[in-house]
Scaffold this active site. Sequence first.
Site, PDB file in Angstrom:
ATOM      1  N   TYR A  66      -2.094  -1.508   9.780  1.00 44.60           N
ATOM      2  CA  TYR A  66      -2.208  -1.947   8.747  1.00 44.60           C
ATOM      3  C   TYR A  66      -0.909  -1.591   7.808  1.00 44.60           C
ATOM      4  O   TYR A  66      -0.392  -2.351   7.088  1.00 44.60           O
ATOM      5  CB  TYR A  66      -3.509  -1.234   8.092  1.00 44.60           C
ATOM      6  CG  TYR A  66      -3.686  -1.469   6.406  1.00 44.60           C
ATOM      7  CD1 TYR A  66      -4.220  -2.538   6.076  1.00 44.60           C
ATOM      8  CD2 TYR A  66      -3.163  -0.345   5.749  1.00 44.60           C
ATOM      9  CE1 TYR A  66      -4.564  -2.775   4.556  1.00 44.60           C
ATOM     10  CE2 TYR A  66      -3.399  -0.669   4.241  1.00 44.60           C
ATOM     11  CZ  TYR A  66      -4.021  -1.544   3.777  1.00 44.60           C
ATOM     12  OH  TYR A  66      -4.043  -1.508   2.400  1.00 44.60           O
ATOM     13  N   SER A  80       0.771  -1.147   0.051  1.00 45.55           N
ATOM     14  CA  SER A  80      -0.029   0.006  -0.063  1.00 45.55           C
ATOM     15  C   SER A  80       0.732   1.325   0.059  1.00 45.55           C
ATOM     16  O   SER A  80       1.937   1.100   0.592  1.00 45.55           O
ATOM     17  CB  SER A  80      -0.915  -0.120   1.306  1.00 45.55           C
ATOM     18  OG  SER A  80      -1.575   1.354   1.298  1.00 45.55           O
TER      19      SER A  80
HETATM   20  N1  LIG Z   1      -8.590  -0.055  -2.199  1.00 46.01           N
HETATM   21  C1  LIG Z   1      -7.435   0.426  -1.808  1.00 46.01           C
HETATM   22  O1  LIG Z   1      -7.555   1.622  -1.712  1.00 46.01           O
HETATM   23  C2  LIG Z   1      -6.329   0.029  -1.356  1.00 46.01           C
HETATM   24  C3  LIG Z   1      -4.914   0.626  -1.341  1.00 46.01           C
HETATM   25  C4  LIG Z   1      -3.907  -0.041  -1.086  1.00 46.01           C
HETATM   26  C5  LIG Z   1      -3.706  -1.339  -0.927  1.00 46.01           C
HETATM   27  N2  LIG Z   1      -4.683  -2.110  -1.138  1.00 46.01           N
HETATM   28  C6  LIG Z   1      -4.674  -3.587  -0.969  1.00 46.01           C
HETATM   29  O2  LIG Z   1      -5.177  -4.402  -2.009  1.00 46.01           O
HETATM   30  C7  LIG Z   1      -5.645  -5.632  -1.780  1.00 46.01           C
HETATM   31  C8  LIG Z   1      -7.069  -5.912  -2.062  1.00 46.01           C
HETATM   32  O3  LIG Z   1      -7.937  -4.611  -1.425  1.00 46.01           O
HETATM   33  P1  LIG Z   1      -9.385  -4.233  -2.222  1.00 46.01           P
HETATM   34  O4  LIG Z   1      -9.318  -2.613  -2.177  1.00 46.01           O
HETATM   35  O5  LIG Z   1      -9.692  -4.981  -3.377  1.00 46.01           O
HETATM   36  O6  LIG Z   1     -10.484  -5.019  -0.974  1.00 46.01           O
HETATM   37  P2  LIG Z   1     -11.771  -5.174  -1.174  1.00 46.01           P
HETATM   38  O7  LIG Z   1     -12.644  -5.002  -2.036  1.00 46.01           O
HETATM   39  O8  LIG Z   1     -12.373  -5.135   0.384  1.00 46.01           O
HETATM   40  O9  LIG Z   1     -11.712  -6.998  -1.386  1.00 46.01           O
HETATM   41  C9  LIG Z   1     -11.062  -7.629  -0.410  1.00 46.01           C
HETATM   42  C10 LIG Z   1     -10.906  -9.143  -0.825  1.00 46.01           C
HETATM   43  O10 LIG Z   1     -10.012  -9.803   0.379  1.00 46.01           O
HETATM   44  C11 LIG Z   1     -10.934 -10.896   0.835  1.00 46.01           C
HETATM   45  N3  LIG Z   1     -10.505 -11.164   2.163  1.00 46.01           N
HETATM   46  C12 LIG Z   1     -10.579 -10.312   3.174  1.00 46.01           C
HETATM   47  N4  LIG Z   1     -10.262 -10.779   4.426  1.00 46.01           N
HETATM   48  C13 LIG Z   1      -9.874 -12.169   4.121  1.00 46.01           C
HETATM   49  C14 LIG Z   1      -9.430 -13.134   5.038  1.00 46.01           C
HETATM   50  N5  LIG Z   1      -9.259 -13.292   6.133  1.00 46.01           N
HETATM   51  N6  LIG Z   1      -8.913 -14.183   4.342  1.00 46.01           N
HETATM   52  C15 LIG Z   1      -9.075 -14.330   2.633  1.00 46.01           C
HETATM   53  N7  LIG Z   1      -9.645 -13.237   1.915  1.00 46.01           N
HETATM   54  C16 LIG Z   1     -10.091 -12.186   2.708  1.00 46.01           C
HETATM   55  C17 LIG Z   1     -12.161 -10.584   0.477  1.00 46.01           C
HETATM   56  O11 LIG Z   1     -12.767 -11.881   0.265  1.00 46.01           O
HETATM   57  P3  LIG Z   1     -14.412 -12.037   0.993  1.00 46.01           P
HETATM   58  O12 LIG Z   1     -15.338 -10.863   0.135  1.00 46.01           O
HETATM   59  O13 LIG Z   1     -14.913 -13.276   0.002  1.00 46.01           O
HETATM   60  O14 LIG Z   1     -14.425 -12.050   2.123  1.00 46.01           O
HETATM   61  C18 LIG Z   1     -12.261 -10.035  -0.859  1.00 46.01           C
HETATM   62  O15 LIG Z   1     -12.219 -10.743  -1.933  1.00 46.01           O
HETATM   63  C19 LIG Z   1      -5.868  -5.738  -0.159  1.00 46.01           C
HETATM   64  O16 LIG Z   1      -4.359  -6.186   0.237  1.00 46.01           O
HETATM   65  C20 LIG Z   1      -5.482  -4.192   0.303  1.00 46.01           C
HETATM   66  O17 LIG Z   1      -4.965  -3.859   1.768  1.00 46.01           O
HETATM   67  C21 LIG Z   1      -6.155  -1.578  -1.378  1.00 46.01           C
END
Ligand SMILES: NC(=O)c1ccc[n+]([C@@H]2O[C@H](COP(=O)([O-])OP(=O)(O)OC[C@H]3O[C@@H](n4cnc5c(N)ncnc54)[C@H](OP(=O)(O)O)[C@@H]3O)[C@@H](O)[C@H]2O)c1
Length: 250
Positions: free
Chosen positions: A158, A145
């Site tokens: 985080y 991130s």
């Molecule tokens: N969005 C942003 O602004 C952003 C910025 C920086 C980094 N990131 C990183 O990018 C990655 C994806 O984030 P996103 O924004 O796409 O989030 P998201 O839309 O909330 O999706 C999260 C995904 O992770 C899964 N998940 C959550 N907790 C889990 C667990 N304990 N075990 C297995 N799977 C789990 C969820 O599965 P279910 O729905 O089936 O529970 C879902 O598929 C993450 O690592 C996040 O930290 C995101």
Amino acid sequence: MSQSKVVVITGGSRGIGAKTAIEASRRGFGVILTYNAHPEAAHDVVAAIEAAGGKAVALALNVAAAASFADFRADVQDALAKTWNVSHLSGLVNNAGYGLFQPIATVTEAQFDGLFNVHLKGPFFLTQALLPLLENGSSIVNLTSATTRVATAGVAPYAAFKGGLQVLTRYMAKEWGERGIRVNSVSPGPIRTELGGGLNEDFEALLSSQTALGRVGEPEEVARVITTLLSQDSGWINAQDLEVSGGYVV
Ligand SMILES: NC(=O)c1ccc[n+]([C@@H]2O[C@H](COP(=O)([O-])OP(=O)(O)OC[C@H]3O[C@@H](n4cnc5c(N)ncnc54)[C@H](OP(=O)(O)O)[C@@H]3O)[C@@H](O)[C@H]2O)c1
């Protein structure tokens, strides 16, 4: 590609992981995507991939449950054999995660441990568990991130664990380089997903004003970078962190 190259994408049911699954399939990879709480969302992603002519399998995985990873590896082996008739993986994307907005002063030990388990311990032991299945020359991408560079209010544990994952990325690259395995991390800036409860209008306006390109990112924009790192187009990129943020706080 004959779809004999298969990748695992954790957290492939929603957000960045779902778009990465679709993009990876579009580029010819077979996809094993995982879900935790939303199996129906994962099955929608599989259906979208199949409708476009690709092959995908959705498996349950809680990234916080390291004791289940040996069983998960057996599920992956089974899917590889039954769906693609292969025994090895070509890539792994450690993407699953969740957010918590809370000042350091009020974070509980349970909240701290929960974030640690998903964002650092999980990727460590899941990658260890899948290592025997990863073929020589494969590619691992860890999602970290931009909060590792910019101290955004309320995300300290985080961001600290994501920072740890960036360090782990370099150590994995060093240890597995002799097998030709590349390991990189991708650090998104603010992206339009449901992470941490998603974006409301005011929050999006603030984040857009802090970004050189004047908006937040879309999950597809991160998915294209991850998929490029999975492919041989990035065959000489190793042990790097790539921020994908449109110029967040520069
Ligand atoms: N969005 C942003 O602004 C952003 C910025 C920086 C980094 N990131 C990183 O990018 C990655 C994806 O984030 P996103 O924004 O796409 O989030 P998201 O839309 O909330 O999706 C999260 C995904 O992770 C899964 N998940 C959550 N907790 C889990 C667990 N304990 N075990 C297995 N799977 C789990 C969820 O599965 P279910 O729905 O089936 O529970 C879902 O598929 C993450 O690592 C996040 O930290 C995101």
